[in-house]
Design a protein around this motif. Structure first.
Motif, PDB file in Angstrom:
ATOM      1  N   TRP A   1       3.531   4.737  -1.356  1.00 54.36           N
ATOM      2  CA  TRP A   1       4.919   4.570  -0.930  1.00 54.36           C
ATOM      3  C   TRP A   1       5.593   5.922  -0.670  1.00 54.36           C
ATOM      4  O   TRP A   1       6.796   6.081  -0.813  1.00 54.36           O
ATOM      5  CB  TRP A   1       5.700   3.767  -1.960  1.00 54.36           C
ATOM      6  CG  TRP A   1       5.277   4.042  -3.373  1.00 54.36           C
ATOM      7  CD1 TRP A   1       5.686   5.059  -4.185  1.00 54.36           C
ATOM      8  CD2 TRP A   1       4.324   3.292  -4.122  1.00 54.36           C
ATOM      9  NE1 TRP A   1       5.056   4.992  -5.398  1.00 54.36           N
ATOM     10  CE2 TRP A   1       4.211   3.911  -5.398  1.00 54.36           C
ATOM     11  CE3 TRP A   1       3.542   2.168  -3.857  1.00 54.36           C
ATOM     12  CZ2 TRP A   1       3.350   3.435  -6.387  1.00 54.36           C
ATOM     13  CZ3 TRP A   1       2.696   1.698  -4.849  1.00 54.36           C
ATOM     14  CH2 TRP A   1       2.609   2.315  -6.099  1.00 54.36           C
ATOM     15  N   SER A   2       4.813   6.912  -0.271  1.00 57.23           N
ATOM     16  CA  SER A   2       5.318   8.243   0.059  1.00 57.23           C
ATOM     17  C   SER A   2       6.274   8.198   1.242  1.00 57.23           C
ATOM     18  O   SER A   2       6.232   7.294   2.080  1.00 57.23           O
ATOM     19  CB  SER A   2       4.140   9.166   0.380  1.00 57.23           C
ATOM     20  OG  SER A   2       4.576  10.379   0.970  1.00 57.23           O
TER      21      SER A   2
ATOM     22  N   ASP B   1       5.355  11.233  -6.333  1.00 57.96           N
ATOM     23  CA  ASP B   1       4.704  10.238  -5.492  1.00 57.96           C
ATOM     24  C   ASP B   1       4.609  10.690  -4.034  1.00 57.96           C
ATOM     25  O   ASP B   1       4.594   9.879  -3.111  1.00 57.96           O
ATOM     26  CB  ASP B   1       5.462   8.906  -5.554  1.00 57.96           C
ATOM     27  CG  ASP B   1       5.276   8.227  -6.894  1.00 57.96           C
ATOM     28  OD1 ASP B   1       4.225   8.431  -7.516  1.00 57.96           O
ATOM     29  OD2 ASP B   1       6.191   7.494  -7.315  1.00 57.96           O
TER      30      ASP B   1
ATOM     31  N   ALA C   1       1.482   9.216  -2.788  1.00 60.19           N
ATOM     32  CA  ALA C   1       1.227   7.832  -3.181  1.00 60.19           C
ATOM     33  C   ALA C   1       1.393   6.912  -1.975  1.00 60.19           C
ATOM     34  O   ALA C   1       1.840   7.329  -0.904  1.00 60.19           O
ATOM     35  CB  ALA C   1       2.195   7.411  -4.283  1.00 60.19           C
TER      36      ALA C   1
ATOM     37  N   ALA D   1       9.468   1.450  -4.082  1.00 60.51           N
ATOM     38  CA  ALA D   1       8.077   1.067  -3.850  1.00 60.51           C
ATOM     39  C   ALA D   1       7.949  -0.300  -3.191  1.00 60.51           C
ATOM     40  O   ALA D   1       6.995  -0.557  -2.459  1.00 60.51           O
ATOM     41  CB  ALA D   1       7.310   1.081  -5.173  1.00 60.51           C
TER      42      ALA D   1
ATOM     43  N   THR E   1      15.413   7.651  -2.759  1.00 56.96           N
ATOM     44  CA  THR E   1      14.724   6.593  -3.504  1.00 56.96           C
ATOM     45  C   THR E   1      15.392   5.246  -3.353  1.00 56.96           C
ATOM     46  O   THR E   1      14.801   4.228  -3.687  1.00 56.96           O
ATOM     47  CB  THR E   1      14.649   6.923  -5.015  1.00 56.96           C
ATOM     48  OG1 THR E   1      15.978   7.083  -5.534  1.00 56.96           O
ATOM     49  CG2 THR E   1      13.860   8.194  -5.254  1.00 56.96           C
TER      50      THR E   1
ATOM     51  N   ARG F   1      11.448  11.987  -5.493  1.00 51.63           N
ATOM     52  CA  ARG F   1      10.222  11.441  -6.074  1.00 51.63           C
ATOM     53  C   ARG F   1       9.151  11.165  -5.028  1.00 51.63           C
ATOM     54  O   ARG F   1       7.973  11.429  -5.240  1.00 51.63           O
ATOM     55  CB  ARG F   1      10.553  10.148  -6.824  1.00 51.63           C
ATOM     56  CG  ARG F   1       9.338   9.437  -7.391  1.00 51.63           C
ATOM     57  CD  ARG F   1       9.733   8.192  -8.132  1.00 51.63           C
ATOM     58  NE  ARG F   1       8.584   7.401  -8.533  1.00 51.63           N
ATOM     59  CZ  ARG F   1       8.651   6.227  -9.158  1.00 51.63           C
ATOM     60  NH1 ARG F   1       9.847   5.720  -9.446  1.00 51.63           N
ATOM     61  NH2 ARG F   1       7.557   5.565  -9.486  1.00 51.63           N
ATOM     62  N   TYR F   2       9.560  10.650  -3.851  1.00 55.53           N
ATOM     63  CA  TYR F   2       8.594  10.265  -2.832  1.00 55.53           C
ATOM     64  C   TYR F   2       8.448  11.322  -1.734  1.00 55.53           C
ATOM     65  O   TYR F   2       7.681  11.132  -0.795  1.00 55.53           O
ATOM     66  CB  TYR F   2       9.017   8.947  -2.177  1.00 55.53           C
ATOM     67  CG  TYR F   2       9.244   7.836  -3.176  1.00 55.53           C
ATOM     68  CD1 TYR F   2       8.173   7.198  -3.783  1.00 55.53           C
ATOM     69  CD2 TYR F   2      10.527   7.430  -3.510  1.00 55.53           C
ATOM     70  CE1 TYR F   2       8.370   6.181  -4.698  1.00 55.53           C
ATOM     71  CE2 TYR F   2      10.740   6.411  -4.425  1.00 55.53           C
ATOM     72  CZ  TYR F   2       9.658   5.793  -5.012  1.00 55.53           C
ATOM     73  OH  TYR F   2       9.858   4.787  -5.914  1.00 55.53           O
TER      74      TYR F   2
END
Length: 308
Positions: free
Chosen positions: A199-200, A194, A197, A86, A150, A187-188
């Motif tokens: 920070w995608s 995310d 989100a 992030a 990540t 996660r992204y």
């Protein structure tokens, strides 16, 4: 080229005090500080000549004669594709310029504290200004054999077995992010917690840090007078090549046989003539915009062979 530095240095940076990226000229404000554009000069390990990254120095420099040699220099920017979490977001073509330009770019707009206030994507504008005022590479390469989902040092790397190249750094960054990094998951990434989100890994997310970094680099100034590339997918011409595929294996069944021959025969139009029907671009094996005897000759080499 600061010739007095050559005898003792193999790489050094030249700071251009006359070229600054400031709040007054930037598309966004306020910047945490003003940024002076800089560029590297380095000694080639192969020729012992010096290469300057400034666009007004398109030739190699010989320190012995203290002259440009007349030998043109082509520059290739090679970057990996990783999400750094992030705080730092996605590093690819645009952010890969940090090491070539200025080590302070990462804090162009960064505010300590709440992640919602991170504005490191302002650095995209500084890089965009640098590309216009200093130099843009002749070719950009995104080395995406492995991508970090990540962290560049984490254990969740995904093997995408791909490499992408383009003369447009913005289009390349956008394409590999949307079509390689984001679909890889995590996660992204697509399907992740995310994925939408700030920070995608999705550069098409207009409010996301990655999308903003690329967009500010594409259009770095308040008056939009500098446009470095495109993120419009209708303007991005993509050519895909599968290095694992056998040439002339038109049906993708891992051999070159009579089925493939029939496709080549159906597409034949003769020298200087376009293919006789649609869906024949793959039959133009020598890429000369026709399907003729030269293509048949190329076809004969793998004919009858299957992979080892």
């Amino acid at each position: 080229l600061f010739k007095n530095d050559f005898p003792t240095k193999t790489c050094f940076y030249v700071r251009r005090s006359d070229i600054r990226y400031t709040s007054e000229i930037a598309r966004v404000a306020p910047l945490n500080s003003e940024y002076y554009m800089s560029y590297p000069i380095f000694k080639s390990q192969h020729s012992s000549l010096y290469i300057s990254y400034f666009k007004e120095h398109p030739e190699a420099w010989d320190p012995a004669t203290e002259q440009f040699t007349g030998q043109p220099v082509k520059l290739i920017n090679m970057a990996t594709l990783n999400h750094h979490g992030a705080y730092a977001g996605v590093t690819s073509i645009v952010k890969g310029h940090f090491g070539m330009a200025c080590d302070a770019f990462h804090t162009t707009g960064w505010i300590d504290g709440d992640p919602q206030a991170y504005t490191f994507y302002y650095a995209g504008g500084a890089i965009g200004y640098w590309l216009s005022t200093i130099r843009q590479a002749d070719l950009h390469m995104s080395c995406t054999e492995w991508v970090g989902l990540t962290s560049r040092v984490g254990g969740d790397a995904s093997r995408t077995a791909s490499v992408a190249v383009s003369t447009d750094p913005i289009a390349l960054d956008y394409y590999v992010g949307k079509n390689i990094l984001f679909p890889a998951g995590g996660r992204y990434g697509q399907g992740g917690a995310d994925a939408e989100a700030l920070w995608s890994n999705d550069p098409s997310l207009a409010t996301g840090f990655y999308g903003l970094t690329v967009e500010f680099c594409r259009d770095p100034l308040a008056d939009h007078s500098i446009i470095n590339g495109t993120t419009d997918e209708n303007e991005i011409d993509v050519h895909l090549f599968d290095f694992a595929r056998i040439p002339a294996d038109f049906d993708g069944d891992r051999d070159v046989d009579l089925d493939d021959y029939r496709h080549l025969q159906e597409c034949a139009g003769g020298p200087g003539q376009p293919p006789s029907q649609t869906g024949c671009a793959d039959a133009d094996l020598d890429a000369d915009s026709d399907v003729d005897l030269n293509d048949f000759a190329t076809f004969l080499d793998p004919f009858g062979h299957a992979p080892d």
